[in-house]
Design a protein around this motif. Structure first.
Motif, mmCIF file in Angstrom:
data_model
loop_
_atom_site.group_PDB
_atom_site.id
_atom_site.type_symbol
_atom_site.label_atom_id
_atom_site.label_comp_id
_atom_site.label_asym_id
_atom_site.label_seq_id
_atom_site.Cartn_x
_atom_site.Cartn_y
_atom_site.Cartn_z
ATOM 1 N N LYS A 1 44.903 38.702 42.850
ATOM 2 C CA LYS A 1 43.549 38.814 42.304
ATOM 3 C C LYS A 1 42.534 39.056 43.420
ATOM 4 O O LYS A 1 41.583 39.831 43.251
ATOM 5 C CB LYS A 1 43.181 37.545 41.539
ATOM 6 C CG LYS A 1 41.831 37.637 40.843
ATOM 7 C CD LYS A 1 41.537 36.430 39.980
ATOM 8 C CE LYS A 1 40.171 36.584 39.321
ATOM 9 N NZ LYS A 1 39.836 35.402 38.484
ATOM 10 N N LYS A 2 42.740 38.414 44.559
ATOM 11 C CA LYS A 2 41.841 38.613 45.703
ATOM 12 C C LYS A 2 41.830 40.075 46.135
ATOM 13 O O LYS A 2 40.769 40.664 46.369
ATOM 14 C CB LYS A 2 42.278 37.722 46.864
ATOM 15 C CG LYS A 2 41.389 37.843 48.093
ATOM 16 C CD LYS A 2 41.891 36.967 49.236
ATOM 17 C CE LYS A 2 41.016 37.150 50.475
ATOM 18 N NZ LYS A 2 41.536 36.354 51.617
ATOM 19 N N ASN B 1 39.953 42.213 43.549
ATOM 20 C CA ASN B 1 38.503 42.060 43.674
ATOM 21 C C ASN B 1 37.961 42.837 44.869
ATOM 22 O O ASN B 1 36.891 43.458 44.805
ATOM 23 C CB ASN B 1 38.137 40.581 43.811
ATOM 24 C CG ASN B 1 38.199 39.841 42.488
ATOM 25 O OD1 ASN B 1 38.342 40.461 41.424
ATOM 26 N ND2 ASN B 1 38.103 38.531 42.531
ATOM 27 N N SER C 1 30.527 31.206 40.651
ATOM 28 C CA SER C 1 30.463 30.862 42.079
ATOM 29 C C SER C 1 29.144 31.371 42.662
ATOM 30 O O SER C 1 28.653 32.431 42.286
ATOM 31 C CB SER C 1 31.658 31.441 42.836
ATOM 32 O OG SER C 1 31.742 32.839 42.662
ATOM 33 N N ASP D 1 24.897 40.488 45.826
ATOM 34 C CA ASP D 1 26.283 40.280 45.407
ATOM 35 C C ASP D 1 26.662 41.222 44.266
ATOM 36 O O ASP D 1 25.801 41.703 43.519
ATOM 37 C CB ASP D 1 26.499 38.830 44.948
ATOM 38 C CG ASP D 1 26.661 37.866 46.109
ATOM 39 O OD1 ASP D 1 26.740 38.335 47.266
ATOM 40 O OD2 ASP D 1 26.703 36.643 45.869
ATOM 41 N N ASN E 1 31.618 36.577 46.198
ATOM 42 C CA ASN E 1 31.720 35.215 46.746
ATOM 43 C C ASN E 1 32.600 34.369 45.817
ATOM 44 O O ASN E 1 32.148 33.364 45.248
ATOM 45 C CB ASN E 1 30.316 34.602 46.878
ATOM 46 C CG ASN E 1 30.334 33.243 47.551
ATOM 47 O OD1 ASN E 1 31.210 32.951 48.360
ATOM 48 N ND2 ASN E 1 29.351 32.399 47.207
ATOM 49 N N PRO E 2 33.861 34.757 45.643
ATOM 50 C CA PRO E 2 34.710 34.093 44.646
ATOM 51 C C PRO E 2 35.039 32.644 44.973
ATOM 52 O O PRO E 2 35.376 31.873 44.069
ATOM 53 C CB PRO E 2 35.981 34.949 44.649
ATOM 54 C CG PRO E 2 36.014 35.595 45.998
ATOM 55 C CD PRO E 2 34.587 35.834 46.353
ATOM 56 N N ASN E 3 34.936 32.265 46.242
ATOM 57 C CA ASN E 3 35.295 30.901 46.640
ATOM 58 C C ASN E 3 34.083 30.004 46.839
ATOM 59 O O ASN E 3 34.208 28.888 47.349
ATOM 60 C CB ASN E 3 36.129 30.941 47.924
ATOM 61 C CG ASN E 3 37.442 31.691 47.726
ATOM 62 O OD1 ASN E 3 38.112 31.510 46.710
ATOM 63 N ND2 ASN E 3 37.792 32.523 48.687
ATOM 64 N N GLU F 1 32.168 37.233 36.685
ATOM 65 C CA GLU F 1 32.616 36.654 37.942
ATOM 66 C C GLU F 1 31.835 37.249 39.111
ATOM 67 O O GLU F 1 31.500 38.437 39.091
ATOM 68 C CB GLU F 1 34.116 36.921 38.159
ATOM 69 C CG GLU F 1 35.020 36.198 37.184
ATOM 70 C CD GLU F 1 36.488 36.422 37.493
ATOM 71 O OE1 GLU F 1 36.799 37.161 38.456
ATOM 72 O OE2 GLU F 1 37.341 35.858 36.772
ATOM 73 N N ASN F 2 31.581 36.419 40.106
ATOM 74 C CA ASN F 2 30.974 36.897 41.343
ATOM 75 C C ASN F 2 32.106 37.273 42.296
ATOM 76 O O ASN F 2 32.682 36.407 42.966
ATOM 77 C CB ASN F 2 30.100 35.808 41.955
ATOM 78 C CG ASN F 2 29.404 36.291 43.229
ATOM 79 O OD1 ASN F 2 29.548 37.456 43.625
ATOM 80 N ND2 ASN F 2 28.662 35.410 43.870
ATOM 81 N N ILE F 3 32.438 38.559 42.332
ATOM 82 C CA ILE F 3 33.574 38.969 43.164
ATOM 83 C C ILE F 3 33.192 39.099 44.637
ATOM 84 O O ILE F 3 34.064 39.265 45.492
ATOM 85 C CB ILE F 3 34.209 40.292 42.652
ATOM 86 C CG1 ILE F 3 33.181 41.427 42.608
ATOM 87 C CG2 ILE F 3 34.831 40.081 41.275
ATOM 88 C CD1 ILE F 3 33.790 42.781 42.222
ATOM 89 N N MET G 1 42.269 31.027 44.375
ATOM 90 C CA MET G 1 42.482 32.388 43.887
ATOM 91 C C MET G 1 43.776 32.944 44.472
ATOM 92 O O MET G 1 44.016 32.855 45.682
ATOM 93 C CB MET G 1 41.310 33.293 44.301
ATOM 94 C CG MET G 1 41.486 34.743 43.878
ATOM 95 S SD MET G 1 40.145 35.803 44.456
ATOM 96 C CE MET G 1 38.774 35.138 43.542
#
Length: 410
Positions: free
Chosen positions: A5-6, A9, A348, A354, A321-323, A317-319, A1
């Protein structure tokens, strides 16, 4: 990411904590960018008007933003007209294009001073009786099947919208009998149209009709431009479309008897606001069945009906836990119906608590919400000039009950 964008979020999560979920967020920068893209694309048209189709999102502050941008307004109800007037729009910059409304509602629009498009021979005749010598627009049905879904295809032969282009002789008889004057022609074939040929086909029909009416002021091509819902999605190529339409329009004008410049109007709604919107929801529960992992959230089709009503795809999107590792989830709501936001989506890893972000939430989302299951409608927030503003409060029990009249029941 990527870092940008990080950070975005993280900002969305901060807003979710500040205002609670479920929460609609609209980024005004993206709205402005889309509006300017529209204006720039059709710069070859001498007189161009962009009317925001406010049924997409009628929040007063969204309308005020478009007013500051110089937009006009496309409305379909008296209530939308009144919100537009409250937002500061001049009545002559508001076009009212109703469908299946009573003559009483149209009379009210006359009183408010807005421009009017009629799409029904019966109403056209009644209108002419009440308002002889009035100037009106005519909505044409071009008999074109186009759109991303049958429910949003509105220009085909069996559509309830518009007067068939084969009924123009009948229109002329009504005009002659009543003294009504035609100031413009309108058309809208549907939504989520990516192929320029459908726009061109409709435009040609409208230009062929308009050439028979020597004193019109505008031609309104509606909208229906497709926006991307996935990374790999096709979308309307606005640049290519503008070249085709500009060329066709200028050819029409060269052959038009009245050399006063005619205004070309577009009425985008989704194109202008869809990508500006984010819908944030909290995960209430993770539920495993024999074949499916459900992520149950604190919302449902009472707030966001497009996936259930149109089978529309919205990126989730799961913001929080994006990774995380990607797993398959079916994201569902808390309504006592089958309200699925997305089936078997690769997201993710999700945990209870979440925050999920549902994208393309700016158009036909809050505006189609309800109080089904006696749930409150959510808050709305606008991002403007680097700040966040609450533009609609979350409803309360008082809102649900305020119009209820209790009677003695024994």
């Amino acid at each position: 990411m990527n870092q940008q964008k990080k950070k975005y979020n993280e900002y969305l999560i901060k807003l979710a904590k500040k205002y609670g979920t479920p929460l609609y967020i609209y980024d005004s920068y993206k709205i402005k960018k889309q509006y300017q893209k529209m204006v720039n694309s059709f710069s070859g048209i001498k007189k161009l008007i962009i009317n925001y189709a406010c049924k997409a999102n009628t929040n007063l502050n969204i309308l005020k933003l478009f007013h500051t941008l110089g937009s006009g307004l496309d409305t379909v109800s008296i209530q939308e007209i009144e919100i537009g007037l409250k937002a500061g729009f001049n009545p002559k910059k508001i076009i009212f294009t109703p469908n299946c409304v009573s003559i009483q509602e149209i009379k009210k629009a006359v009183e408010l001073g807005v421009r009017i498009n009629l799409d029904n021979l019966s109403i056209l005749e009644q209108f002419g009786y009440h308002f002889p010598n009035y100037s009106i627009g005519i909505r044409i049905n071009p008999h074109i099947m186009a759109g991303g879904n049958k429910k949003i295809s509105v220009g085909h032969i069996d559509s309830k919208f518009g007067i068939s282009h084969y009924q123009i002789p009948h229109v002329k008889r009504i005009l002659k009998n009543t003294g009504l004057k035609v100031e413009g022609f309108h058309m809208h074939t549907g939504s989520d149209i990516s192929d320029p040929k459908y726009f061109l086909e409709g435009a040609k029909i409208l230009f062929q009709i308009a050439i028979e009416f020597p004193k019109i002021d505008y031609i309104d091509l509606g909208s229906g431009f497709k926006v991307p819902y996935k990374k790999e999605d096709i979308k309307t190529d606005l640049y290519s479309l503008s070249k085709i339409i500009t060329n066709e329009f200028n050819n029409f004008f060269q052959n038009y008897i009245n050399k006063n410049f005619i205004t070309l109007i577009f009425e985008p709604g989704k194109f202008l606001v869809s990508e500006s919107g984010y819908f944030l929801v909290s995960v209430n529960v993770i539920k495993h069945t024999t074949s499916t992992v459900f992520a149950g959230v604190d919302s449902g089709f009472n707030h966001f009906i497009r996936p259930m009503f149109y089978d529309a795809y919205h990126c989730i999107e799961n913001i929080s836990n994006p990774n995380g590792c990607f797993r398959l989830y079916t994201v569902v709501g808390y309504i006592c119906e089958s309200d699925t936001f997305g089936f078997n989506r690769k997201i993710s890893e999700i945990h209870e608590g979440d925050i999920l972000c549902i994208k393309n939430a700016g158009a036909y989302c809050f505006s189609m919400s309800s109080n089904y299951n006696s749930r409150y409608r959510p808050s709305e927030v606008m991002l403007l000039n680097g700040k966040d503003f609450l533009i609609r409060k979350r409803e309360t029990m008082q809102d649900l009950l305020k119009n209820i009249i209790e009677i003695p029941i024994s």
